[in-house]
Design a protein around this motif. Sequence first.
Motif, mmCIF file in Angstrom:
data_model
loop_
_atom_site.group_PDB
_atom_site.id
_atom_site.type_symbol
_atom_site.label_atom_id
_atom_site.label_comp_id
_atom_site.label_asym_id
_atom_site.label_seq_id
_atom_site.Cartn_x
_atom_site.Cartn_y
_atom_site.Cartn_z
ATOM 1 N N ILE A 1 6.325 12.376 2.883
ATOM 2 C CA ILE A 1 5.715 11.151 3.413
ATOM 3 C C ILE A 1 6.751 10.151 3.915
ATOM 4 C CG2 ILE A 1 3.660 11.398 1.972
ATOM 5 C CD1 ILE A 1 4.843 9.173 0.159
ATOM 6 N N ALA A 2 8.042 10.471 3.810
ATOM 7 C CA ALA A 2 9.083 9.550 4.282
ATOM 8 C C ALA A 2 8.901 9.297 5.781
ATOM 9 C CB ALA A 2 10.462 10.148 4.011
ATOM 10 N N ASP A 3 8.788 8.024 6.163
ATOM 11 C CA ASP A 3 8.519 7.642 7.560
ATOM 12 C C ASP A 3 7.210 8.256 8.062
ATOM 13 O OD1 ASP A 3 10.845 6.126 7.748
ATOM 14 O OD2 ASP A 3 12.038 7.837 8.401
ATOM 15 N N GLY A 4 6.260 8.436 7.143
ATOM 16 C CA GLY A 4 4.974 9.043 7.501
ATOM 17 C C GLY A 4 4.128 8.147 8.389
ATOM 18 N N ASN A 5 3.160 8.776 9.052
ATOM 19 C CA ASN A 5 2.332 8.095 10.042
ATOM 20 C C ASN A 5 1.126 7.403 9.392
ATOM 21 O OD1 ASN A 5 1.339 7.240 12.472
ATOM 22 N ND2 ASN A 5 0.672 9.250 13.190
ATOM 23 N N SER A 6 1.377 6.622 8.357
ATOM 24 C CA SER A 6 0.310 5.924 7.638
ATOM 25 C C SER A 6 -0.201 4.741 8.455
ATOM 26 C CB SER A 6 0.805 5.452 6.270
ATOM 27 O OG SER A 6 1.195 6.551 5.471
ATOM 28 N N PHE B 1 0.838 -1.198 0.000
ATOM 29 C CA PHE B 1 0.000 0.000 0.000
ATOM 30 C C PHE B 1 0.875 1.250 0.000
ATOM 31 C CE2 PHE B 1 -3.873 -2.321 1.645
ATOM 32 C CZ PHE B 1 -4.733 -1.864 0.666
ATOM 33 N N ASP B 2 1.935 1.206 0.776
ATOM 34 C CA ASP B 2 2.876 2.326 0.846
ATOM 35 C C ASP B 2 3.461 2.624 -0.542
ATOM 36 O OD1 ASP B 2 3.692 4.109 2.814
ATOM 37 O OD2 ASP B 2 5.557 3.054 3.236
ATOM 38 N N ARG B 3 3.837 1.564 -1.236
ATOM 39 C CA ARG B 3 4.423 1.707 -2.572
ATOM 40 C C ARG B 3 3.416 2.299 -3.555
ATOM 41 N NH1 ARG B 3 3.771 -0.958 -7.061
ATOM 42 N NH2 ARG B 3 2.584 -2.660 -6.089
ATOM 43 N N VAL B 4 2.226 1.713 -3.608
ATOM 44 C CA VAL B 4 1.211 2.187 -4.558
ATOM 45 C C VAL B 4 0.784 3.615 -4.228
ATOM 46 C CG1 VAL B 4 -1.119 1.793 -5.464
ATOM 47 C CG2 VAL B 4 0.410 -0.152 -5.041
ATOM 48 N N GLY B 5 0.647 3.896 -2.935
ATOM 49 C CA GLY B 5 0.268 5.250 -2.539
ATOM 50 C C GLY B 5 1.279 6.283 -2.976
ATOM 51 N N ILE C 1 -4.261 10.847 1.268
ATOM 52 C CA ILE C 1 -5.158 10.058 0.432
ATOM 53 C C ILE C 1 -5.430 8.738 1.140
ATOM 54 C CG2 ILE C 1 -4.476 11.058 -1.791
ATOM 55 C CD1 ILE C 1 -2.732 8.553 -2.270
ATOM 56 N N THR C 2 -6.568 8.139 0.800
ATOM 57 C CA THR C 2 -6.932 6.822 1.316
ATOM 58 C C THR C 2 -6.999 5.847 0.150
ATOM 59 O OG1 THR C 2 -8.223 7.783 3.118
ATOM 60 C CG2 THR C 2 -8.686 5.498 2.557
ATOM 61 N N LEU C 3 -6.411 4.667 0.332
ATOM 62 C CA LEU C 3 -6.509 3.584 -0.646
ATOM 63 C C LEU C 3 -7.337 2.481 -0.006
ATOM 64 C CD1 LEU C 3 -3.557 5.030 -0.985
ATOM 65 C CD2 LEU C 3 -3.126 3.138 -2.542
ATOM 66 N N LEU C 4 -8.400 2.091 -0.663
ATOM 67 C CA LEU C 4 -9.361 1.161 -0.073
ATOM 68 C C LEU C 4 -9.583 -0.024 -0.987
ATOM 69 C CD1 LEU C 4 -11.651 0.563 2.079
ATOM 70 C CD2 LEU C 4 -13.175 1.802 0.533
ATOM 71 N N PHE D 1 -6.273 2.003 3.674
ATOM 72 C CA PHE D 1 -4.921 2.415 4.018
ATOM 73 C C PHE D 1 -4.908 3.939 4.014
ATOM 74 C CE2 PHE D 1 -0.549 3.633 2.808
ATOM 75 C CZ PHE D 1 0.186 2.937 3.767
ATOM 76 N N PHE D 2 -4.708 4.523 5.192
ATOM 77 C CA PHE D 2 -4.700 5.978 5.342
ATOM 78 C C PHE D 2 -3.260 6.473 5.193
ATOM 79 C CE2 PHE D 2 -8.270 4.664 8.264
ATOM 80 C CZ PHE D 2 -9.293 5.065 7.405
#
Length: 312
Positions: free
Chosen positions: A162-167, A136-140, A196-199, A266-267
């Motif tokens: 977003i590096a080391d982001g709180n996803s 999810f991190d990669r696609v986001g 963004i949210t990936l669902l 995935f937030f």
Amino acid sequence: MDLQTLPVLSLADEPQRFSDEIGNSFRAFGFALVRDHGIDSKLIADAWRLTAELFALPEEEKRSYLLQGMSGARGYTPFRTEIAKGAQETDLKEFWHVGRDLPAGHPLATSSMPPNVWPRRPEGFREVFEPLFAEFDRVGSVILSRIAVHLGLVADWFDPAIADGNSVLRLLHYPPVGPDQGGAIRAGAHEDINLITLLLGAEEAGLELLAKDGSWLPVAPPEGAVVINIGDMLQRLTNHVLPSTTHRVRNPAGARAGHSRYSMPFFLHLRSDFRFATLPQCVSTENPDRYPVSISADDYLQERLREIGLKK
């Protein structure tokens, strides 16, 4: 563009074309449907199976993974805890959070980003959700690069933000709906907090977005596609050029009320120490800067967690 039907886009398309199409979908709906994202279908199938097994555990066992004082950042959050901003009734859902594990001593490893909690059961849980989080991190990140181009930024503009982001990857269970729920629904009308949210699409229907004409449109991705929507952080960054759209999960009718619904958003979040500064290309005479005062991503998150009942 048909304003009653969300287009289905392909991440395999030429990057500039995809940037144009997802930007247009976001401006019209705040949402997009995207196929050809490349997340392994077996990994996804294993994740759905383990999600159902996790929530079928005894209540006492699930509650042993409830971390007090953590605002639901990791582990288990019980049924009817979260409430949509401004709502009167808590949502008819329970959930589990998997987040980013940071190395010991990392400056962002605070109460907002504690270590993950891994349940003893079901077997293989960590072995599936660690790689799924990474996917999810990669696609986001790819999606954000396409959004950056649409906004006139360099493609890698979001990378340091977003590096080391709180996803957070949220595993959601909406139990069967009984006749005694009053005015409560599975998820009250709300906007997401994050960028963004990936669902991943759920088997059970119910997700709806609020269209510009005030009607509710069902969001039903084709098999294998993901739903992507704008969160409040990206809305703020773009001065509302890309809107964070209200959405909800309505209660099922008839026989479907007796079925559980599982969902897996995935937030994607910014780094906790990222400071908002409105993108200058999103400011104009017709659209003056709504946010002249800077705030950190973590301060913004904590404020919103209080509003939805996860932080006291």
